[in-house]
Design a protein around this motif. Sequence first.
Motif, mmCIF file in Angstrom:
data_model
loop_
_atom_site.group_PDB
_atom_site.id
_atom_site.type_symbol
_atom_site.label_atom_id
_atom_site.label_comp_id
_atom_site.label_asym_id
_atom_site.label_seq_id
_atom_site.Cartn_x
_atom_site.Cartn_y
_atom_site.Cartn_z
ATOM 1 N N UNK A 1 25.226 53.551 80.049
ATOM 2 C CA UNK A 1 24.567 54.112 78.627
ATOM 3 C C UNK A 1 25.894 54.744 77.888
ATOM 4 N N UNK A 2 25.922 53.930 76.749
ATOM 5 C CA UNK A 2 27.077 54.345 75.744
ATOM 6 C C UNK A 2 26.655 55.281 74.910
ATOM 7 N N UNK A 3 27.572 56.187 74.341
ATOM 8 C CA UNK A 3 27.182 57.203 73.444
ATOM 9 C C UNK A 3 27.905 56.819 71.820
ATOM 10 N N UNK A 4 28.780 57.318 71.753
ATOM 11 C CA UNK A 4 29.244 56.954 70.228
ATOM 12 C C UNK A 4 30.025 55.553 70.049
ATOM 13 N N UNK A 5 30.069 54.944 70.985
ATOM 14 C CA UNK A 5 30.592 53.464 70.964
ATOM 15 C C UNK A 5 29.533 52.521 70.889
ATOM 16 N N UNK B 1 27.917 42.799 65.721
ATOM 17 C CA UNK B 1 28.200 41.838 66.885
ATOM 18 C C UNK B 1 29.661 42.290 67.181
ATOM 19 N N UNK B 2 30.070 43.224 68.174
ATOM 20 C CA UNK B 2 31.134 43.313 68.488
ATOM 21 C C UNK B 2 31.845 42.446 69.677
ATOM 22 N N UNK B 3 33.288 42.595 69.692
ATOM 23 C CA UNK B 3 33.771 41.870 70.799
ATOM 24 C C UNK B 3 33.842 42.736 71.899
ATOM 25 N N UNK B 4 33.428 42.457 73.322
ATOM 26 C CA UNK B 4 33.382 43.279 74.450
ATOM 27 C C UNK B 4 34.431 42.873 75.479
ATOM 28 N N UNK B 5 35.323 43.788 75.888
ATOM 29 C CA UNK B 5 36.437 43.591 76.888
ATOM 30 C C UNK B 5 36.404 44.573 77.961
ATOM 31 N N UNK B 6 36.329 43.887 79.194
ATOM 32 C CA UNK B 6 36.227 44.788 80.360
ATOM 33 C C UNK B 6 37.556 44.801 81.085
ATOM 34 N N UNK B 7 37.915 46.050 81.477
ATOM 35 C CA UNK B 7 39.350 46.252 82.262
ATOM 36 C C UNK B 7 39.054 47.151 83.299
ATOM 37 N N UNK B 8 40.082 47.630 83.855
ATOM 38 C CA UNK B 8 40.101 48.605 85.029
ATOM 39 C C UNK B 8 39.258 48.382 86.043
ATOM 40 N N UNK B 9 39.004 47.176 86.700
ATOM 41 C CA UNK B 9 38.403 47.072 87.736
ATOM 42 C C UNK B 9 36.757 46.951 87.504
ATOM 43 N N UNK C 1 35.387 49.174 85.185
ATOM 44 C CA UNK C 1 35.025 50.462 84.934
ATOM 45 C C UNK C 1 35.383 51.018 83.495
ATOM 46 N N UNK C 2 36.341 50.143 82.967
ATOM 47 C CA UNK C 2 36.629 50.741 81.538
ATOM 48 C C UNK C 2 36.119 49.563 80.451
ATOM 49 N N UNK C 3 35.764 50.082 79.312
ATOM 50 C CA UNK C 3 35.148 48.879 78.419
ATOM 51 C C UNK C 3 35.769 49.297 76.811
ATOM 52 N N UNK C 4 36.190 48.173 76.402
ATOM 53 C CA UNK C 4 36.845 48.301 74.904
ATOM 54 C C UNK C 4 36.015 47.288 73.992
ATOM 55 N N UNK C 5 35.490 48.035 73.103
ATOM 56 C CA UNK C 5 34.806 47.419 71.856
ATOM 57 C C UNK C 5 35.307 47.291 70.763
ATOM 58 N N UNK D 1 31.234 52.745 61.625
ATOM 59 C CA UNK D 1 31.949 52.425 63.014
ATOM 60 C C UNK D 1 33.444 52.377 63.032
ATOM 61 N N UNK D 2 34.127 52.616 64.036
ATOM 62 C CA UNK D 2 35.639 52.739 64.221
ATOM 63 C C UNK D 2 35.917 51.011 64.484
ATOM 64 N N UNK D 3 37.442 50.763 64.241
ATOM 65 C CA UNK D 3 37.865 49.542 64.682
ATOM 66 C C UNK D 3 37.646 49.259 66.224
ATOM 67 N N UNK D 4 38.171 50.205 66.918
ATOM 68 C CA UNK D 4 38.178 49.946 68.249
ATOM 69 C C UNK D 4 38.001 51.460 69.194
ATOM 70 N N UNK D 5 37.072 51.049 70.158
ATOM 71 C CA UNK D 5 36.733 52.343 71.042
ATOM 72 C C UNK D 5 36.905 51.942 72.546
ATOM 73 N N UNK D 6 37.194 53.065 73.337
ATOM 74 C CA UNK D 6 37.033 52.527 74.736
ATOM 75 C C UNK D 6 36.158 53.579 75.325
ATOM 76 N N UNK D 7 35.511 53.132 76.487
ATOM 77 C CA UNK D 7 34.866 54.055 77.126
ATOM 78 C C UNK D 7 34.987 53.680 78.760
ATOM 79 N N UNK D 8 34.542 54.875 79.577
ATOM 80 C CA UNK D 8 35.134 54.487 81.089
ATOM 81 C C UNK D 8 33.886 55.150 81.767
ATOM 82 N N UNK D 9 33.586 54.313 82.906
ATOM 83 C CA UNK D 9 32.479 54.734 83.693
ATOM 84 C C UNK D 9 32.989 56.121 84.693
ATOM 85 N N UNK D 10 31.965 57.007 84.581
ATOM 86 C CA UNK D 10 32.455 58.145 85.476
ATOM 87 C C UNK D 10 32.599 57.827 86.836
#
Length: 496
Positions: free
Chosen positions: A453-457, A464-472, A474-478, A487-496
């Motif tokens: 579940x994403x929140x503010x991102x 239609x954003x670009x989605x990039x997955x990093x950090x094994x 567990x980290x997601x850049x939109x 919307x913000x230009x870029x944002x990052x979420x990380x799995x707990x």
Amino acid sequence: MGADGRSDVPKGDRAVLLALPFGTFGTGLTVGSVLTFGDLSGRGPGWFALVGLFGTLFTIPLLARAIGTDRRFALVGLLAGGVLCAGLMYAVTGEDAPTVWRAAHDDPGSAKAVGSWRDGDLVVRVRLDRLTAYRVPDGTVAWRWTPPGRDVVCAMSRTTDAHTSLVGHAPEDGDCDQVTALRLDSGKPLWTDPIAPWNDMAGEYTSRPDVVAVGNGTAVLPTRSGWRAVGLADGHERWSARADGSCAPLLTSTGSAEAVVTVAYCGTDRPPVLHTYAAGTGRSGLRVRLPARGAPDELIVLASDPLTVWVKESTIRGTQAVLRYDRRGKLSTTIPLRTGALELRATPSAGTLDRPAFAVRPARTAVVSGDTLITSGVRPGDRHISSGHGGTSVSYGGRLVAYSLTDGHEVWRAGTRSWVQALTVHGDQVWVLSGDQLAQVAPDTGRFVHDILLHSLAPDTYTSPDLWVTGGGRTYAIVNEDGTEGQRPVGVARLR
């Protein structure tokens, strides 16, 4: 407790204590659904809202009487209800990926983004007038680069190689005739070279992606009669190749780090010619005439080994299929883009409406994982209209569909919470973004390995954003195309 072992709590109060966990459970559902989904009419089923409403109405008097009867039992009741609620909310909403950071808004009226790249711990958002590199861990800006003079960005390589990529640029009212190799770890330009203007290559087709490519230490650039490759680090000539006869470059892409795929435009009534080369040496590989005429509306290289191409012509009887060729250049598998009521989409689509995003390096919703094609599918009925106190709202359903590239049969379908807004491959992982749902999908079965579940991102409904997955994983850049309002230009979420 009485002398005979029976409770001193009256039967009526014992009933209150037994009911308290369920009241707490219902209240938690109500509060949790509002905080998570924004309202009770969104994704939760009807009973979800009814139980929550019942709990809210009855928990407060139950709690007041329970405290007056036995505070210990009241505490146990609250804890029991909370545990039940937390368990169900976790099952319904999935895992949680809190927002780590969001970039500041663009100024009002700023140019939209035309593409993005990821390179190590950097995400680069490319606007027409500026490139900005953000550090994924903390969101700080690593560097900015502006095209020279009054130039704007008009081309991008789809991939990067050795921390380097290509940016095409030209005056806003001119031909795209210059390309610069840019170090993505520093923002330093390495060299600038001319490329053939688009209107000299393919007549009226003057604005399309996949014009330049990188791979195996080389940059492959179009000329008026074919292609030339130069060293990515130094710009020195490596090899060249001519297009057939009077044909001219239409597409330059990389299906892998080692192979570059070119397509030549040979006229409106002749099939385009596809030719593969070893990126580092220019050694000739497959050569095939695509079953199309002129320049198809959609021509996408999904993989180069084996060669897999998405072809969609605009004409009713034209080719609209994913084509897989064997290593001898023989067409081995054909997957139609329309089967019954289902239509496959390589670009993000809400219902029957295409939502193309990022003009120079478009977002895509079609990927190849091993011998499996995974793509977005739309069909009639995906559009849902609902009315409530807040007015009328429109939402779209969506799904992923997987096909075997060996024999063309459908392998699985998986429903998504909303329409498919982004699809990407990270190593051997496949990730899909749909509203506030981010899921890792098992390529062989369609099972959601992670349902996050994403929140503010969460992207806006029709973007239609670009989605990039990093950090094994567990980290997601939109990366959003428009960063000026909600919307913000870029944002990052990380799995707990």
